[in-house]
Enzyme design. Structure first.
Site, PDB file in Angstrom:
ATOM      1  N   SER A 223       0.840  -1.191   0.000  1.00 31.11           N
ATOM      2  CA  SER A 223       0.000   0.000   0.000  1.00 31.11           C
ATOM      3  C   SER A 223       0.882   1.251   0.000  1.00 31.11           C
ATOM      4  CB  SER A 223      -0.921  -0.063   1.225  1.00 31.11           C
ATOM      5  OG  SER A 223      -2.008   0.780   1.108  1.00 31.11           O
ATOM      6  N   ASP A 289      -8.697  -6.152  -6.122  1.00 29.40           N
ATOM      7  CA  ASP A 289      -8.269  -5.000  -5.324  1.00 29.40           C
ATOM      8  C   ASP A 289      -8.279  -3.738  -6.186  1.00 29.40           C
ATOM      9  OD1 ASP A 289      -7.182  -3.298  -3.440  1.00 29.40           O
ATOM     10  OD2 ASP A 289      -5.144  -4.102  -3.609  1.00 29.40           O
ATOM     11  N   HIS A 326      -7.460  -6.091  -0.280  1.00 25.58           N
ATOM     12  CA  HIS A 326      -6.248  -5.268  -0.222  1.00 25.58           C
ATOM     13  C   HIS A 326      -5.326  -5.660   0.925  1.00 25.58           C
ATOM     14  CE1 HIS A 326      -3.715  -1.854  -1.093  1.00 25.58           C
ATOM     15  NE2 HIS A 326      -3.838  -1.393   0.146  1.00 25.58           N
TER      16      HIS A 326
END
Length: 414
Positions: A223, A289, A326
């Site tokens: 991320s 995602d 995610h």
């Protein structure tokens, strides 16, 4: 877990851009990716995200106990020593999931957050890795989807990070990423230098220390951490590579394993990164995602891609919760079981499925693993001698502060 990593590390680190290794996914590369994914996961497990704690935004553990307290040591044969903690701040307003602030008036720091760590393989670890491995592991964000829906990161010039870039093709990067990477806070003992400076200086120090050995620099993150990994790797190659001795350049390998990375910059940034011939980037993306598609306009992908699809896993519940797609442990579960692009899901690595439920309730109920089972012991509550309980921060954090202050004093000139 080790396989032939010690003899194949150059190939696994992307020396040939992972040609013929991604589809189907090579077994040693699968192990290699999971290893660095686990090192990124340590950042999540150590991070104090409880706003009621005066130590929110910092690591719960000292450098010496980081791997033991997060479960890394028992699950992995590779041994590292943590040499540096990375801290960062921002000169612009960022969503709460990037810089978390304490509700306590006695907060350790109002503007800084712990962003990750730098570690180097011990002599024992070097034997299994085949070389002296340096790892920069960037921490990801908490509840990233919060900003994806309502926050805009305009592009801005990145010449502050990449001086000397082609003025007719100036790289542009989302200003939020740049701010977190380059901002300083003279009032903070942690951010007198930026995250950028902290990382680059430590890399230079370690390269000087191990200049006569085969060395790799591997940057990893999920991320936001994936963004910082790519940005800091490109920074190093652009600015520091020309200063490295030819013999070290010959042996040094710089690789990024980026999990669920949002997009970083424009096509000019992509061209700059791709011009760095010694930089190898592998992005791992999960088909359902959405985060790797954000921000949407004027941004572009970078590096090679390994695509997984956790929807194919028979171990996971059918869910409409976008966060399930995610989550880093969900990604690592996907890496452990992904087959070729048209194949089904089959665990090729004996990776514990219970790890998926550390921060999720995503496993099928029949596996009898409780959801969200990873919590700080007693949620950080400590019992006093009189029997009462209070949230007073992790004792190890106080120990770290004392060590940092001692180190700072030792560095002062008389």
């Amino acid at each position: 877990m080790v396989g032939d990593i010690a003899t194949r590390w150059k190939e696994l680190s992307g020396s040939s851009k992972w040609k013929d290794l991604l589809d189907p996914l090579d077994l040693d590369l699968r192990r290699y990716i999971l290893h660095y994914g686990d090192m990124a996961e340590v950042g999540y497990l150590a991070f104090n995200s409880d706003r009621r704690s005066k130590y929110v935004g910092d690591s719960c553990y000292t450098k010496e106990e980081l791997f033991a307290r997060t479960g890394y040591l028992k699950a992995n044969p590779f041994r590292y020593e943590v040499t540096k903690y990375i801290y960062g701040t921002s000169s612009i307003r960022l969503p709460e999931c990037f810089i978390i602030k304490s509700l306590s008036r006695e907060a350790w720091n109002k503007e800084s957050n712990w962003l990750g760590y730098i570690a180097v393989a011990t002599d024992e670890g070097k034997k299994l890795l085949g070389r002296r491995g340096i790892v920069v592991a960037w921490r990801g964000t908490i509840q990233l989807y919060e900003w994806a829906n309502d926050f805009d990161f305009p592009l801005e010039s990145a010449v502050m990070v990449f001086p000397g870039a082609n003025p007719n093709d100036e790289p542009r990067v989302a200003n939020g990423w740049l701010s977190l990477y380059t901002s300083t806070d003279p009032r903070s003992r942690f951010d007198k230098t930026s995250a950028q400076e902290q990382v680059q200086e430590e890399l230079k120090r370690l390269l000087e220390l191990y200049k006569n050995e085969d060395v790799t620099i591997t940057l990893t993150g999920h991320s936001l951490g994936a963004v910082m990994s790519i940005l800091s790797a490109a920074d190093f190659l652009h600015n520091e590579w020309p200063k490295i001795t030819p013999s070290l350049q010959h042996s040094l390998c710089v690789t990024v394993f980026a999990f669920g990375s949002p997009q970083i910059g424009d096509r000019s940034f992509k061209r700059l990164v791709e011009s760095l011939e010694h930089l190898h980037i592998l992005r791992v993306t999960n088909v359902p995602d959405l985060i790797p598609r954000y921000p949407v306009f004027r941004f572009t992908d970078i590096g090679e891609e390994l695509q997984i699809n956790t929807l194919k896993s028979e171990y996971l519940k059918r869910s409409l919760n976008l966060g399930h797609f995610h989550n880093l442990e969900a990604y690592l579960h996907g890496v452990a079981g992904t087959q070729h692009n048209q194949g089904e899901f089959k665990l090729e690595i004996n990776r514990d499925i219970a790890l998926v439920n550390k921060g999720l309730d995503a496993l099928e109920d029949k596996y009898l693993v409780p959801g969200h089972w990873w919590v700080l012991e007693n949620k950080g509550m400590v019992q006093s001698d009189d029997g009462t309980w209070k949230l007073n921060g992790d004792r190890s954090k106080k120990k770290q502060e004392e060590e940092d202050e001692k180190e700072e004093n030792n560095c002062k000139f008389p």
